[in-house]
Scaffold this motif. Structure first.
Motif, PDB file in Angstrom:
ATOM      1  N   PHE A   1      -1.957   3.849 -26.863  1.00 38.37           N
ATOM      2  CA  PHE A   1      -3.198   3.071 -26.864  1.00 38.37           C
ATOM      3  C   PHE A   1      -3.093   1.956 -25.817  1.00 38.37           C
ATOM      4  O   PHE A   1      -2.071   1.264 -25.746  1.00 38.37           O
ATOM      5  CB  PHE A   1      -3.440   2.453 -28.245  1.00 38.37           C
ATOM      6  N   PHE A   2      -4.142   1.788 -25.036  1.00 44.38           N
ATOM      7  CA  PHE A   2      -4.130   0.779 -23.972  1.00 44.38           C
ATOM      8  C   PHE A   2      -5.407  -0.051 -24.031  1.00 44.38           C
ATOM      9  O   PHE A   2      -6.511   0.475 -23.861  1.00 44.38           O
ATOM     10  CB  PHE A   2      -4.004   1.447 -22.596  1.00 44.38           C
ATOM     11  N   ASN A   3      -5.248  -1.338 -24.274  1.00 45.03           N
ATOM     12  CA  ASN A   3      -6.402  -2.222 -24.241  1.00 45.03           C
ATOM     13  C   ASN A   3      -6.501  -2.812 -22.842  1.00 45.03           C
ATOM     14  O   ASN A   3      -5.577  -3.473 -22.367  1.00 45.03           O
ATOM     15  CB  ASN A   3      -6.260  -3.330 -25.286  1.00 45.03           C
ATOM     16  N   MET A   4      -7.611  -2.573 -22.183  1.00 43.10           N
ATOM     17  CA  MET A   4      -7.764  -3.007 -20.797  1.00 43.10           C
ATOM     18  C   MET A   4      -8.496  -4.347 -20.693  1.00 43.10           C
ATOM     19  O   MET A   4      -8.808  -4.804 -19.590  1.00 43.10           O
ATOM     20  CB  MET A   4      -8.502  -1.946 -19.975  1.00 43.10           C
TER      21      MET A   4
ATOM     22  N   ASN B   1     -12.380  -1.304 -14.640  1.00 44.72           N
ATOM     23  CA  ASN B   1     -10.961  -0.972 -14.599  1.00 44.72           C
ATOM     24  C   ASN B   1     -10.597  -0.001 -15.711  1.00 44.72           C
ATOM     25  O   ASN B   1      -9.761   0.889 -15.522  1.00 44.72           O
ATOM     26  CB  ASN B   1     -10.124  -2.260 -14.706  1.00 44.72           C
TER      27      ASN B   1
END
Lengths: 310, 114
Positions: free
Chosen positions: A47-50, A56
């Motif tokens: 999981f990646f919170n940008m 982006n």
């Protein structure tokens, strides 16, 4: 039983996506609302919170797709198709990358947040992008099935999801195929083609009409692109009158897609029900749907209207 | 910002820093100064190099690989370098040369126009 399609998305992520190691999930500071937080809890390393940086968000998803990941990308529909449109177009759709944009809080039923957060034009914008498959599930069961189908489809997919709890239209284990409309009710006098949460409202309208002796076919057009031309033309030949219903602008969405198919192949009387080229406003979901004429009663009136023109 | 946040030590960005953009110079259109401080404030290690010096670029890449965070090479360059009529000319930002201009450019760059 009621369920929001965004909750179905959360359930999908913490089951199907958890079991598929190539799936990664990205969000832009809305994970509690989009329900991707459910995935973060069980798979924090995928999981990646940008942050609040949707352009982006889309660009990083495109990059991850180039190395074989299957990114499921979420934010509110307003930001996914509004702020990040150019990146979605040039970095995802143009190179046909395997990115799944799962946009929540679409349509008027966002509710009190008002017009600034109520996307009523996303289907129109997404339908115009080459290579993109566009899905709009009607309920929690079809949402989970279509999300799994989207994961298995190679290429970019846009999935429209809602905030509000809506009744289930389907039984568990129902089978869905992208690009194939579901006939939820048989009928030969007219056809209601609905998408998203308006499917349930259309079924109610059809039931009331049946009591008056008007048997109406109801199709759930969960795939907006590629549109199911075969089902549309079959219904046109067999019923001869159409009403389309969507929680979206009457410009460019389901109604336009159906009208394009009919106009070029088999014109029949038709009425589009949708948001009439206006912005939304703050209110409770039910109030907003009523204020914009997205009700079973208005659908019944529209069916009678097209029958009178046949 | 995201690269800095995630500590992407395997990422190198190169800025072709020629000071010109479509509507004019950076200073006229939208001043980028101080460019190095902008990158470093976002968590990047900044290296300034002469973008026309291949040895300096190679050294910079080697230096970049030693860093534990993303690296930006601000490569100072001259737009249209080596072509007399293009050098430092804003109007050559995105224009294609004519056949005759192409022949002249290739000659000036030591290439074979045939």
């Amino acid at each position: 039983m009621k369920m929001a399609t965004r909750d179905a998305y959360g359930a999908f992520l913490s089951t199907y996506a958890m079991d598929h190691p190539d799936i990664v999930v990205l969000d832009a500071d809305l994970s509690k609302s989009t329900k991707t937080a459910a995935f973060q809890t069980v798979c924090p390393d995928r999981f990646f919170n940008m942050g609040i940086a949707e352009q982006n968000l889309m660009g990083v998803s495109a990059g991850m797709a180039t190395v074989g990941k299957i990114p499921f990308v979420s934010t509110f529909a307003m930001f996914a198709v509004g702020r990040a449109l150019e990146i979605l177009r040039n970095s995802v759709c143009y190179p046909k990358l395997n990115v799944k944009v799962c946009a929540t809080h679409a349509g008027l039923t966002v509710g009190p947040d008002g017009a600034s957060h109520q996307t009523v034009e996303d289907l129109a914008l997404m339908r115009a992008l080459p290579n993109l498959t566009v899905l709009n599930p009607a309920d929690g069961i079809s949402a989970q099935a279509l999300l799994a189908a989207a994961a298995q489809l190679e290429g970019p997919v846009y999935v429209r999801l809602g905030r509000a709890s809506v009744p289930l239209c389907y039984e568990e284990q129902e089978v869905f195929a992208i690009g194939k409309a579901k006939e939820l009710r048989a009928g030969s006098e007219a056809t209601i083609i609905a998408t998203g949460i308006m499917v349930q409202e259309s079924l109610q309208a059809a039931e009331t009409l049946a009591k008056e002796g008007i048997e109406v076919r109801v199709l759930d057009m969960h795939t907006i692109k590629p549109i199911d031309q075969e089902a549309i033309l079959k219904a046109a030949e067999e019923t001869g009158a159409f009403v389309t219903v969507e929680e979206h602008s009457v410009i460019g969405g389901l109604g336009s897609a159906v009208a394009e198919v009919l106009a070029e192949n088999f014109p029949v009387p038709m009425k589009r029900i949708g948001i009439k080229d206006v912005f939304g406003e703050s209110g409770e979901p039910e109030e907003l749907l009523a204020a914009h004429g997205l009700t079973a009663q208005k659908i019944e009136e529209a069916v009678k209207g097209v029958l009178g023109r046949r | 910002m995201a690269a800095g946040h995630y500590g992407l030590s395997n990422l190198i960005a190169i800025v072709d820093h020629n000071g010109l953009q479509i509507d004019g110079t950076n200073e006229e259109v939208m001043d980028l100064h101080p460019l190095d401080a902008k990158w470093s404030s976002f968590g990047w290690h900044v290296l300034m190099v002469d973008g026309h010096d291949h040895e300096a670029l190679l050294d910079a890449y080697q230096e970049a690989e030693k860093q534990d965070r993303p690296v930006v090479l601000i490569a100072n360059t001259v737009k249209g370098k080596g072509v007399s009529y293009m050098e430092n000319q804003v109007e050559w930002h995105g224009k294609a040369p004519s056949d005759a201009e192409l022949v002249q450019a290739l000659k000036e760059l030591g290439g074979d126009p045939s």
